[in-house]
Design a protein around this motif. Structure first.
Motif, mmCIF file in Angstrom:
data_model
loop_
_atom_site.group_PDB
_atom_site.id
_atom_site.type_symbol
_atom_site.label_atom_id
_atom_site.label_comp_id
_atom_site.label_asym_id
_atom_site.label_seq_id
_atom_site.Cartn_x
_atom_site.Cartn_y
_atom_site.Cartn_z
ATOM 1 N N UNK A 350 0.818 -1.210 0.000
ATOM 2 C CA UNK A 350 0.000 0.000 0.000
ATOM 3 C C UNK A 350 0.855 1.265 0.000
ATOM 4 N N UNK A 351 0.255 2.287 -0.562
ATOM 5 C CA UNK A 351 0.785 3.643 -0.459
ATOM 6 C C UNK A 351 -0.163 4.381 0.492
ATOM 7 N N UNK A 381 2.704 -0.056 10.095
ATOM 8 C CA UNK A 381 3.027 -0.172 8.672
ATOM 9 C C UNK A 381 3.938 -1.361 8.400
ATOM 10 N N UNK A 382 3.733 -1.952 7.235
ATOM 11 C CA UNK A 382 4.568 -3.063 6.790
ATOM 12 C C UNK A 382 5.755 -2.504 5.998
ATOM 13 N N UNK A 384 6.800 -3.248 3.266
ATOM 14 C CA UNK A 384 6.493 -3.125 1.836
ATOM 15 C C UNK A 384 5.659 -1.888 1.521
ATOM 16 N N UNK A 385 5.183 -1.177 2.556
ATOM 17 C CA UNK A 385 4.352 0.007 2.361
ATOM 18 C C UNK A 385 5.209 1.264 2.205
ATOM 19 N N UNK A 386 4.591 2.280 1.622
ATOM 20 C CA UNK A 386 5.122 3.645 1.688
ATOM 21 C C UNK A 386 4.067 4.514 2.361
ATOM 22 N N UNK A 387 4.469 5.701 2.840
ATOM 23 C CA UNK A 387 3.486 6.531 3.532
ATOM 24 C C UNK A 387 3.804 8.009 3.369
ATOM 25 N N UNK A 388 2.772 8.801 3.603
ATOM 26 C CA UNK A 388 2.836 10.257 3.594
ATOM 27 C C UNK A 388 1.887 10.774 4.667
ATOM 28 N N UNK A 389 2.241 11.869 5.335
ATOM 29 C CA UNK A 389 1.373 12.510 6.331
ATOM 30 C C UNK A 389 1.113 13.942 5.872
ATOM 31 N N UNK A 405 9.402 5.167 2.009
ATOM 32 C CA UNK A 405 9.307 3.780 2.485
ATOM 33 C C UNK A 405 9.108 3.736 3.999
ATOM 34 N N UNK A 406 8.372 2.713 4.456
ATOM 35 C CA UNK A 406 8.056 2.595 5.880
ATOM 36 C C UNK A 406 9.206 1.950 6.647
ATOM 37 N N UNK A 407 10.375 2.574 6.568
ATOM 38 C CA UNK A 407 11.522 2.102 7.350
ATOM 39 C C UNK A 407 11.392 2.620 8.778
#
Length: 679
Positions: A350-351, A381-382, A384-389, A405-407
């Motif tokens: 997911x993004x 978050x996994x 494999x996901x990316x995210x934005x706030x 990336x969800x590091x």
């Protein structure tokens, strides 16, 4: 003609023309445009007077009694004002709305609700009481009854402009009259004219709607107060923006209170009744029937009333209900329930785009609750996901230029960004929508946009237009944060965004809804859903576009039905990388009698046509919405319920208009509500 209470009521019919209000004694004059739905209601009526409007063709080309929606008196026009110092602690403000009594009955997934509002004139002159109040977004308002002493006058539904004009004529002529109009699917205006000093008048509204269900738990909601709305200035949609209520001062309290009684025919034993919002009292009536009442010491109407009950089985099988009248098409309601177990469903990368409302109305407890939810989301978050706030108030800003990336390091940055958020300014949600949807999408991932807001805006239509324009392949999940949120906006965001909606009250655990959100968004049970029915002919099915199905969260489908006997329902869709089929066999009894299904279907058709108006408004759509409303006696924004006591003329000149002020919604600061009302 004998009423249900055993007495013979007097039946009077009234023909209302442009400038004349005349009564026909001891007879019933039926106008040619009375619908079958109204005739059925008249047959059930226990009332002293039935009156029918005969349409005057000379009215068709005249201007409305109100030049625009913004000219309709609202709570913000308090013309009887308090002078002097600030109120003392606990000061009681006497307002025309004395008491609200709610009686609700739930059978299966359908509720029928009667709301009786008692208006009392505490002044020494005649008044017109004006009250703005909320109902559930899917409420199909079907009946309207005005009671004055021993007299009961049944209201009928007519086109809004015509009803407003007749109401004004009745008011000027000295007749007691009541008018119910819709501002939004979940916000209504009640006006009662010519209430004499010391007199009480009851107005009863009846509606049907559906109750929510998820993982074995049902939820009934009755909203109590309209929260403050921010209306962006200078927009073309300004005439459709919602006007703000007039709120009581922090030290003031109104004499208006509320009583709620809910009866549930569960069909199965109930393991628990709980309310996250109020103190309640329960009673087992036997045969899997239960009664829940609002506790006497918790009757201030400043937050939504929420009751949840759980049955032993956590898997609700698909259900098919039908209404088959003697002639014409019937109506069906189908509950689509995908498999509950989603542990083996493939997880999609997911993004994740988290969008949080940081406007002034979110200050304090609402923003704290939203931040708690986002922290839990970020930690879950996994890799494999990316995210934005993204945050928005007067403007919008983001954690970075693009999703990351969800590091561990990036998640830590996201948590620090969330910790620093504060609330201030207006609710320019359009900027949040654009910031969340307009940047390029990663084709390898499913974009999930999570909006966290109280929804206190007045330009919902503009927001829905933007979602339709920019959504693309994204899914929008909306979180309503607070005790009296704008459910019309939040449910509409999820519907237009092909996602789901959840509500987090200030006393709810954010973890509960966040965890469910993750299960739903990461593992949809069925996507690209298609419905096929064998053994009967179906048409006019709503929703037109079936949403994705998520485990444990059913979807209700309604439509028109022709035929009886055994039918088979096939539901097909994509499950991970393959296809899956869900099958239900049911029998349609030609004597099935569930007339409420026709009203729920009509409400959903009106909602669908109204959504089409969002992107392509036209006279044809307006006419069709009005036709469905009048023919099914289900209110919409173009129609109104109207009742007039034409047999009595009140004494004295026309009274003063007194809008009813309301408490500030729980969790919202008074300064915020007052500041918003100026926009």
């Amino acid at each position: 003609m004998t009423g249900k209470t055993g007495f013979a009521p007097r039946v009077a019919a009234v023909v209302l023309a442009t400038l004349a209000l005349t009564a026909c004694s001891q007879g019933l004059h039926m106008a040619t445009d009375v619908s079958r739905a109204e005739m059925e209601s008249l047959a059930r009526l226990d009332a002293d007077e039935v009156w029918v409007i005969e349409r005057d063709s000379t009215l068709e080309n005249e201007e409305s009694a109100f030049e625009s929606e913004s000219d309709v008196p609202g709570q913000g026009e308090l013309r009887v004002v308090r002078r002097g110092e600030e109120p003392t602690e606990g000061e009681v403000v006497h307002v025309p709305l004395e008491h609200t009594d709610v009686v609700a009955r739930v059978s299966g997934f359908v509720s029928s609700v009667e709301v009786t509002q008692t208006f009392l004139n505490p002044y020494d002159t005649k008044i017109e009481a004006v009250y703005v109040f909320p109902l559930p977004t899917d409420a199909a308002v079907t009946d309207f009854l005005l009671t004055i002493g021993e007299r009961r006058i049944r209201g009928l539904i007519r086109e809004k402009e015509e009803a407003e004009r007749i109401y004004e004529q009745a008011k000027h002529a000295g007749h007691v009259a009541a008018l119910l109009t819709q501002q939004r699917p979940n916000v209504f205006d009640q006006r009662v004219a010519n209430i004499e000093p010391g007199k009480r008048i009851d107005v009863r509204i009846s509606y049907f709607n559906t109750v929510a269900y998820e993982n074995g738990t049902y939820e009934f909601v009755f909203p109590m107060v309209v929260g403050p709305r921010f209306n962006p200035p200078g927009r073309e949609s300004g005439r459709r923006q919602l006007r703000n209520p007039s709120y009581l001062w922090p030290r003031q309290r109104s004499g208006h209170d509320i009583a709620i009684a809910l009866e549930v025919d569960a069909g199965l034993p109930v393991t628990s009744f709980t309310s996250p919002s109020h103190a309640i009292r329960g009673e087992d009536l036997g045969e899997n029937r239960y009664r829940v009442k609002l506790a006497p010491n918790d009757r201030v109407p400043n937050r939504d009333f929420v009751v949840r009950w759980t049955t032993p089985s956590e898997k609700l099988e698909g259900a098919f209900l039908a209404h088959a009248p003697e002639s014409g098409d019937g109506t069906f309601a189908l509950l689509l329930q995908p498999p509950k177990d989603d542990a083996n469903l493939p997880r999609m990368p997911r993004e994740m785009v988290f969008v949080v409302d940081t406007s002034g109305s979110m200050s304090g407890a609402p923003l704290d609750k939203a931040k708690d939810a986002m922290r839990r989301c970020l930690r879950g978050l996994d890799p494999s996901d990316t995210f934005q706030v993204i945050r928005f108030s007067n403007d919008a800003s983001a954690l970075g230029d693009a999703p990351v990336p969800a590091t561990r390091a990036n998640v830590r940055r996201g948590l620090e960004y969330v910790d620093d958020l504060g609330a201030d300014g207006g609710t320019m949600m359009d900027r949040g929508i654009r910031a969340a949807l307009q940047f390029p999408q990663d084709e390898r991932r499913l974009r999930i946009v999570s909006f966290m807001t109280d929804g206190y805006i007045g330009n919902e239509v503009e927001i829905f237009e933007l979602v339709e324009r920019y959504r693309g392949r994204a899914r929008i999940f909306s979180f309503g944060v607070g005790d009296s949120v704008n459910r019309y906006l939040l449910e509409g965001l999820a519907r237009h965004g092909r996602g789901a909606v959840a509500f987090v009250g200030l006393s709810d655990s954010a973890a509960r809804e966040v965890d469910r959100f993750y299960e739903r968004s990461a593992r949809p049970a069925l996507t690209d859903v298609h419905l096929d029915v064998k053994g009967a002919s179906i048409s006019d099915v709503y929703p037109r576009r079936l949403p994705d199905l998520y485990a444990g969260r059913p979807v209700l489908v309604t439509g028109r039905l022709r035929g009886s006997g055994e039918i088979t329902v096939h539901l097909t869709g994509r499950r991970g990388d393959g296809r899956a089929t869900w099958r239900l066999t049911a029998r349609v009894d030609p004597e099935s009698n569930r007339p409420e299904l026709a009203r729920i279907w009509a409400r959903r058709k009106i909602a669908h046509l109204s959504e089409l108006e969002v992107t392509r408004p036209s006279a044809e759509l307006r006419d069709e919405i009005t036709r469905v409303s009048l023919s099914n006696s289900v209110q919409c924004r173009y129609t109104a319920f109207l009742a007039v006591d034409t047999l009595v003329v009140t004494e004295g000149r026309e009274g003063v208009t007194v809008p009813v002020p309301v408490p500030v919604p729980q969790g919202v600061k008074y300064e915020t509500a007052v500041g918003t009302s100026g926009n």
